[in-house]
Design an enzyme around this catalytic site. Structure first.
Site, PDB file in Angstrom:
ATOM      1  N   SER A   1       0.830  -1.211   0.000  1.00  0.00           N
ATOM      2  CA  SER A   1       0.000   0.000   0.000  1.00  0.00           C
ATOM      3  C   SER A   1       0.863   1.258   0.000  1.00  0.00           C
ATOM      4  O   SER A   1       1.959   1.275   0.579  1.00  0.00           O
ATOM      5  CB  SER A   1      -0.903   0.027   1.236  1.00  0.00           C
ATOM      6  OG  SER A   1      -1.539   1.293   1.344  1.00  0.00           O
TER       7      SER A   1
ATOM      8  N   TYR B   1      -2.425  -1.174  10.103  1.00  0.00           N
ATOM      9  CA  TYR B   1      -2.428  -1.534   8.679  1.00  0.00           C
ATOM     10  C   TYR B   1      -1.106  -1.144   8.022  1.00  0.00           C
ATOM     11  O   TYR B   1      -0.493  -1.939   7.299  1.00  0.00           O
ATOM     12  CB  TYR B   1      -3.609  -0.820   8.020  1.00  0.00           C
ATOM     13  CG  TYR B   1      -3.694  -0.919   6.516  1.00  0.00           C
ATOM     14  CD1 TYR B   1      -4.236  -2.053   5.908  1.00  0.00           C
ATOM     15  CD2 TYR B   1      -3.276   0.131   5.700  1.00  0.00           C
ATOM     16  CE1 TYR B   1      -4.339  -2.128   4.523  1.00  0.00           C
ATOM     17  CE2 TYR B   1      -3.380   0.057   4.328  1.00  0.00           C
ATOM     18  CZ  TYR B   1      -3.906  -1.070   3.743  1.00  0.00           C
ATOM     19  OH  TYR B   1      -4.012  -1.145   2.366  1.00  0.00           O
TER      20      TYR B   1
HETATM   21  N1  NAD Z   1      -8.367   0.143  -2.711  1.00  0.00           N
HETATM   22  C1  NAD Z   1      -7.293   0.874  -2.523  1.00  0.00           C
HETATM   23  O1  NAD Z   1      -7.255   2.058  -2.838  1.00  0.00           O
HETATM   24  C2  NAD Z   1      -6.063   0.267  -1.924  1.00  0.00           C
HETATM   25  C3  NAD Z   1      -4.984   1.097  -1.622  1.00  0.00           C
HETATM   26  C4  NAD Z   1      -3.822   0.542  -1.116  1.00  0.00           C
HETATM   27  C5  NAD Z   1      -3.742  -0.838  -0.915  1.00  0.00           C
HETATM   28  N2  NAD Z   1      -4.820  -1.619  -1.207  1.00  0.00           N
HETATM   29  C6  NAD Z   1      -4.673  -3.054  -0.980  1.00  0.00           C
HETATM   30  O2  NAD Z   1      -5.218  -3.764  -2.071  1.00  0.00           O
HETATM   31  C7  NAD Z   1      -5.754  -5.019  -1.623  1.00  0.00           C
HETATM   32  C8  NAD Z   1      -7.191  -5.173  -2.078  1.00  0.00           C
HETATM   33  O3  NAD Z   1      -7.930  -4.048  -1.666  1.00  0.00           O
HETATM   34  P1  NAD Z   1      -9.470  -3.818  -2.027  1.00  0.00           P
HETATM   35  O4  NAD Z   1      -9.648  -2.367  -2.173  1.00  0.00           O
HETATM   36  O5  NAD Z   1      -9.913  -4.720  -3.136  1.00  0.00           O
HETATM   37  O6  NAD Z   1     -10.105  -4.251  -0.619  1.00  0.00           O
HETATM   38  P2  NAD Z   1     -11.430  -5.052  -0.260  1.00  0.00           P
HETATM   39  O7  NAD Z   1     -11.682  -4.835   1.176  1.00  0.00           O
HETATM   40  O8  NAD Z   1     -12.510  -4.706  -1.224  1.00  0.00           O
HETATM   41  O9  NAD Z   1     -10.994  -6.569  -0.516  1.00  0.00           O
HETATM   42  C9  NAD Z   1     -10.273  -7.320   0.423  1.00  0.00           C
HETATM   43  C10 NAD Z   1     -10.845  -8.725   0.452  1.00  0.00           C
HETATM   44  O10 NAD Z   1     -10.133  -9.489   1.434  1.00  0.00           O
HETATM   45  C11 NAD Z   1     -11.056 -10.325   2.062  1.00  0.00           C
HETATM   46  N3  NAD Z   1     -10.593 -10.750   3.384  1.00  0.00           N
HETATM   47  C12 NAD Z   1     -10.551  -9.998   4.525  1.00  0.00           C
HETATM   48  N4  NAD Z   1     -10.155 -10.733   5.552  1.00  0.00           N
HETATM   49  C13 NAD Z   1      -9.918 -11.988   5.076  1.00  0.00           C
HETATM   50  C14 NAD Z   1      -9.508 -13.212   5.676  1.00  0.00           C
HETATM   51  N5  NAD Z   1      -9.287 -13.315   7.011  1.00  0.00           N
HETATM   52  N6  NAD Z   1      -9.371 -14.306   4.906  1.00  0.00           N
HETATM   53  C15 NAD Z   1      -9.642 -14.233   3.567  1.00  0.00           C
HETATM   54  N7  NAD Z   1     -10.056 -13.113   2.956  1.00  0.00           N
HETATM   55  C16 NAD Z   1     -10.199 -12.000   3.699  1.00  0.00           C
HETATM   56  C17 NAD Z   1     -12.330  -9.493   2.164  1.00  0.00           C
HETATM   57  O11 NAD Z   1     -13.488 -10.293   2.363  1.00  0.00           O
HETATM   58  C18 NAD Z   1     -12.317  -8.743   0.847  1.00  0.00           C
HETATM   59  O12 NAD Z   1     -13.087  -9.398  -0.159  1.00  0.00           O
HETATM   60  C19 NAD Z   1      -5.566  -5.021  -0.105  1.00  0.00           C
HETATM   61  O13 NAD Z   1      -4.370  -5.689   0.216  1.00  0.00           O
HETATM   62  C20 NAD Z   1      -5.424  -3.557   0.240  1.00  0.00           C
HETATM   63  O14 NAD Z   1      -4.694  -3.350   1.414  1.00  0.00           O
HETATM   64  C21 NAD Z   1      -5.967  -1.102  -1.692  1.00  0.00           C
END
Ligand code: NAD
Length: 245
Positions: free
Chosen positions: A137, A150
């Site tokens: 991230s 986080y």
């Molecule tokens: N969206 C952004 O702008 C952004 C920015 C920086 C980093 N990220 C990273 O990108 C990745 C995806 O983000 P996103 O926006 O799609 O998030 P999101 O929350 O939509 O998706 C994350 C998924 O992980 C699953 N999850 C949570 N706990 C779990 C567990 N114990 N076991 C299995 N699955 C589990 C959730 O059910 C969810 O479907 C993450 O690692 C996040 O940290 C996203």
């Protein structure tokens, strides 16, 4: 044929990654704690014509993680690609974070990545190679109010990427990371005023538009494909020119 495993594939970024890896020709295992979300991704990938199986899995459960990878090995010839993407991001001021909340964040975002990399890495080492991508991230660069647990877990994922690239390289396994900036997904719901947050993002990015999940997935495709065959231990920033590292 080996399998591409994508954790957190029920979320918007994981779903785009699963669809892209399927389009690249990989059979995909879409893994999520949320059964309905994983099933929705499975349907999307299948509708695209991809080979896909959905798994409900809690990454905090080490025995369940191990069992899933064992079944993949028996049924599908092992894991060739792993994308560690699942994460949780509770927002709590640092001075109020409980040990339980800290542990939970690290159980998913850090230990979960570790467990999957270890199980997949054993299969890849036996097969003579593979590719692992950890999703980190932009917050690793400067933190974010309320996201200290986080941010610490994502910093650990960057360090883990380098450590595994070093140790698994001799086995032909490449380990890299993608560091998303601000993508418009469910994760944005942590911000109270979406319109103000959108303006804030565009002010900070060099590119004056929001990124799409497909643009992150394209970088994962590169890092898991033949065009990055000499790239390992790197973190690629995918943030529209917000942080330049
Ligand atoms: N969206 C952004 O702008 C952004 C920015 C920086 C980093 N990220 C990273 O990108 C990745 C995806 O983000 P996103 O926006 O799609 O998030 P999101 O929350 O939509 O998706 C994350 C998924 O992980 C699953 N999850 C949570 N706990 C779990 C567990 N114990 N076991 C299995 N699955 C589990 C959730 O059910 C969810 O479907 C993450 O690692 C996040 O940290 C996203």
């Amino acid at each position: 044929m080996s399998i591409a495993v994508v954790t957190g594939a029920g979320g918007a970024l994981g779903r785009a990654i699963a669809r892209r890896l399927a389009a690249d020709g990989h059979a995909v295992a879409v893994v999520d704690i949320d059964t309905d979300a994983a099933e929705a991704t499975r349907k999307d990938v299948a509708a695209d014509g991809g080979a896909v199986r959905a798994w409900t899995l809690d990454l905090r459960d080490a025995a369940a993680v191990d069992e899933m990878f064992q079944v993949i090995a028996i049924q599908s010839g092992g894991t060739g690609i792993l994308v560690n993407n699942a994460a949780i991001y509770p927002t709590t001021p640092f001075l109020e974070v409980s040990p339980a909340e800290y542990d939970d964040v690290h159980a998913v975002n850090q230990r979960g990545y570790w467990l999957c990399a270890q199980a997949a890495g054993r299969q890849m080492a036996q097969a003579g190679g593979g590719a692992i991508v950890n999703v980190t991230s932009i917050v690793t660069h400067g933190g974010w109010d309320g996201l200290a647990s986080y941010a610490a877990s994502k910093g650990a994922a960057v360090s883990l990427t380098r450590a595994l690239a070093r140790e698994l390289g001799p086995c032909g396994i490449r380990v890299n990371a993608v560091s998303p900036g601000a993508f418009p997904t469910a994760a944005e719901e942590i911000h109270e005023d979406p319109a103000a947050y959108n303006r804030y993002v565009l002010d900070h990015q060099s590119l004056k538009r929001r990124g799409t999940p497909g643009e992150l997935a394209a970088v994962v495709s590169f890092l898991t494909g033949p065009d990055s065959s000499f790239v390992t231990g790197q973190t690629i920033e995918v943030n529209g020119g917000w942080v330049m590292a």
